[in-house]
Design an enzyme around this catalytic site. Structure first.
Site, PDB file in Angstrom:
ATOM      1  N   ARG A  86       0.834  -1.206   0.000  1.00  0.00           N
ATOM      2  CA  ARG A  86       0.000   0.000   0.000  1.00  0.00           C
ATOM      3  C   ARG A  86       0.868   1.256   0.000  1.00  0.00           C
ATOM      4  O   ARG A  86       0.994   1.940  -1.009  1.00  0.00           O
ATOM      5  CB  ARG A  86      -0.939  -0.020   1.217  1.00  0.00           C
ATOM      6  CG  ARG A  86      -2.105   0.977   1.117  1.00  0.00           C
ATOM      7  CD  ARG A  86      -1.784   2.401   1.534  1.00  0.00           C
ATOM      8  NE  ARG A  86      -1.270   2.525   2.894  1.00  0.00           N
ATOM      9  CZ  ARG A  86      -0.813   3.664   3.394  1.00  0.00           C
ATOM     10  NH1 ARG A  86      -0.757   4.766   2.644  1.00  0.00           N
ATOM     11  NH2 ARG A  86      -0.345   3.719   4.639  1.00  0.00           N
ATOM     12  N   ASP A  87       1.516   1.540   1.088  1.00  0.00           N
ATOM     13  CA  ASP A  87       2.314   2.756   1.203  1.00  0.00           C
ATOM     14  C   ASP A  87       3.518   2.720   0.270  1.00  0.00           C
ATOM     15  O   ASP A  87       3.955   3.751  -0.235  1.00  0.00           O
ATOM     16  CB  ASP A  87       2.772   2.930   2.655  1.00  0.00           C
ATOM     17  CG  ASP A  87       3.312   4.313   2.937  1.00  0.00           C
ATOM     18  OD1 ASP A  87       2.893   5.261   2.258  1.00  0.00           O
ATOM     19  OD2 ASP A  87       4.158   4.454   3.835  1.00  0.00           O
ATOM     20  N   HIS A 278       6.509   4.523  12.381  1.00  0.00           N
ATOM     21  CA  HIS A 278       6.483   4.380  10.919  1.00  0.00           C
ATOM     22  C   HIS A 278       7.500   5.381  10.379  1.00  0.00           C
ATOM     23  O   HIS A 278       7.209   6.567  10.261  1.00  0.00           O
ATOM     24  CB  HIS A 278       5.065   4.691  10.428  1.00  0.00           C
ATOM     25  CG  HIS A 278       4.867   4.591   8.958  1.00  0.00           C
ATOM     26  ND1 HIS A 278       4.004   3.675   8.395  1.00  0.00           N
ATOM     27  CD2 HIS A 278       5.382   5.302   7.914  1.00  0.00           C
ATOM     28  CE1 HIS A 278       3.995   3.827   7.078  1.00  0.00           C
ATOM     29  NE2 HIS A 278       4.827   4.815   6.763  1.00  0.00           N
ATOM     30  N   HIS A 280      10.329   6.897   7.687  1.00  0.00           N
ATOM     31  CA  HIS A 280      10.928   6.998   6.361  1.00  0.00           C
ATOM     32  C   HIS A 280      12.411   7.331   6.530  1.00  0.00           C
ATOM     33  O   HIS A 280      12.825   7.840   7.568  1.00  0.00           O
ATOM     34  CB  HIS A 280      10.207   8.057   5.533  1.00  0.00           C
ATOM     35  CG  HIS A 280       8.849   7.624   5.069  1.00  0.00           C
ATOM     36  ND1 HIS A 280       8.499   7.537   3.739  1.00  0.00           N
ATOM     37  CD2 HIS A 280       7.750   7.232   5.760  1.00  0.00           C
ATOM     38  CE1 HIS A 280       7.250   7.119   3.626  1.00  0.00           C
ATOM     39  NE2 HIS A 280       6.769   6.926   4.847  1.00  0.00           N
ATOM     40  N   CYS A 311       6.102   9.813  -0.673  1.00  0.00           N
ATOM     41  CA  CYS A 311       4.835  10.460  -0.328  1.00  0.00           C
ATOM     42  C   CYS A 311       4.454  11.402  -1.458  1.00  0.00           C
ATOM     43  O   CYS A 311       5.222  12.310  -1.793  1.00  0.00           O
ATOM     44  CB  CYS A 311       4.941  11.238   0.989  1.00  0.00           C
ATOM     45  SG  CYS A 311       3.392  12.053   1.448  1.00  0.00           S
ATOM     46  N   ASN A 320      10.020   4.147   2.808  1.00  0.00           N
ATOM     47  CA  ASN A 320       9.978   3.648   4.175  1.00  0.00           C
ATOM     48  C   ASN A 320      11.281   2.943   4.516  1.00  0.00           C
ATOM     49  O   ASN A 320      12.046   2.547   3.634  1.00  0.00           O
ATOM     50  CB  ASN A 320       8.828   2.643   4.322  1.00  0.00           C
ATOM     51  CG  ASN A 320       7.475   3.270   4.139  1.00  0.00           C
ATOM     52  OD1 ASN A 320       6.894   3.805   5.066  1.00  0.00           O
ATOM     53  ND2 ASN A 320       6.956   3.207   2.917  1.00  0.00           N
TER      54      ASN A 320
END
EC number: 4.1.3.4
Length: 370
Positions: A86-87, A278, A280, A311, A320
């Site tokens: 997803r991300d 979370h 990055h 992003c 990430n």
């Protein structure tokens, strides 16, 4: 080591490890497949049994597992939330075929990961990469013991997710007013109203909901974000029923110092067992920040295989933290994850080849180039 051939480098590296750490030897052989045993034998890596150490070898990756953590305050087990599908993929400009996404998730499901965030039920107008969310959700093989949450920004997305078979959802808020307006097209207060509707509906259907707080350590539009603001948003999400709050360094500007200050504030309102981080890796601080969080009692970490991500609303933000690099560090600390590093590397290699990218994982780079 200059122009020393890679095979020689490999042997020298292992011999140095042997001198410094004294691996156990013959007791491990039975746990390795023939190729792994052959590699160890050829490198003369087997040594007498030394209590307190164990070795796992996957391809060219050798990780020393300490029986007891060498740092204080660390949890025994760390849950990894894999957000690559997803991300990680949402920022890819070229649309990844649905069958590739499904195969990617199925491969991740066989690594030992217990949580894999599958897709996002957002408007295809805003995130075209996630337009096939229903097909992906219905197409994956859901393995026993693995959870497959999906992102649902509003009530409409929630209902579509449930219809597609989702059994866990997440909502995505922000500690920055500007980022909230750019990312989900509403103010923080307006977003909280939408999330309350989603989480209330989820609870009514016994569907767990997770909350994200982006820009927890910095914003691309506002710069520094105060720990108090992160705490306020986190408390709202936790209070409405999100079982876990993931605190995101969305643009990767955090340091161990800012991570510590932010967590100290949030943990006054929310127990560490209900928090995740979370991170990055834009400024190369992700693993250091994660280690800081672990020492403060956090035992849930989000990551993306091969360091996928970025992003769409934060220009210049890198991906990430790589799941491979995270596992390698946790293995070295003697912390259990239940995840097979080599299988994660294989899944990462698969998706990188599929999207024609080079992995951002240092561990994968070192291993595949050895």
């Amino acid at each position: 080591m200059g122009n020393v051939p890679s095979a020689v480098k490999h042997c020298l590296s292992y011999q140095q490890l042997l001198r410094e750490h004294l691996w156990i030897g013959d007791s491990v052989a039975g746990a390795l497949d023939p190729a792994q045993t052959s590699l160890l034998t050829n490198l003369h890596c087997f040594q007498p049994d030394v209590s307190g150490f164990s070795v796992s070898l996957a391809g060219t990756v050798a990780c020393i597992h300490w029986e007891t953590s060498q740092l204080s305050g660390l949890p025994e087990f760390v849950k990894i939330v894999e957000v690559g599908p997803r991300d990680g993929l949402q920022n890819e400009k070229v649309i990844v075929p649905t069958d590739i996404k499904i195969e990617f998730i199925n491969r991740l499901s066989q690594t030992g990961l217990s949580v894999i965030e599958v897709t996002s039920f957002v408007s295809s107008r805003w995130v075209p990469q996630m337009a096939d969310h229903t097909e992906v959700m219905k197409g994956i093989h859901q393995y026993p013991g693995v959870r497959y949450p999906v992102l649902t920004p509003n009530l409409q997305g929630f209902h579509h997710a449930v219809a597609a078979g989702a059994t866990e959802i997440s909502v995505f808020g922000a500690a920055s007013e500007s980022f909230s307006k750019k990312n989900i097209n509403c103010s923080i207060e307006e977003s909280m109203g939408k999330f309350e509707e989603v989480v209330k509906s989820a609870r009514h259907m016994n569907i767990p909901a997770r909350g994200y707080v982006s820009c927890a350590l910095g914003c691309p539009y506002e710069g520094s974000i105060t720990p108090q603001k992160v705490t306020e948003v986190s408390k709202r999400l936790y209070g409405m029923g999100c079982y876990e709050i993931s605190l995101g360094d969305t643009i990767g500007v955090g340091t161990p110092g800012s991570m510590k200050r932010m967590l100290e504030s949030v943990m006054k309102e929310i127990p560490p067992g209900a928090l995740a981080v979370h991170c990055h890796d834009t400024y190369g601080q992700a693993l250091a920040n994660i280690l800081t969080a672990l020492q403060m009692g956090i035992n849930v970490v989000d990551s993306a295989v091969s360091g996928l991500g970025g992003c769409p609303y934060a220009k210049g933000a890198s991906g990430n933290v790589a799941t491979e690099d995270l596992i390698y560090m946790l293995n070295g600390l003697g912390l259990n994850t239940g995840v097979n590093l080599y299988k994660v590397m294989e899944a990462g290699d698969f998706i990188c080849k599929a999207v024609n990218k080079t992995t951002n994982s240092k561990v994968a780079q070192a291993s595949f180039n050895a």
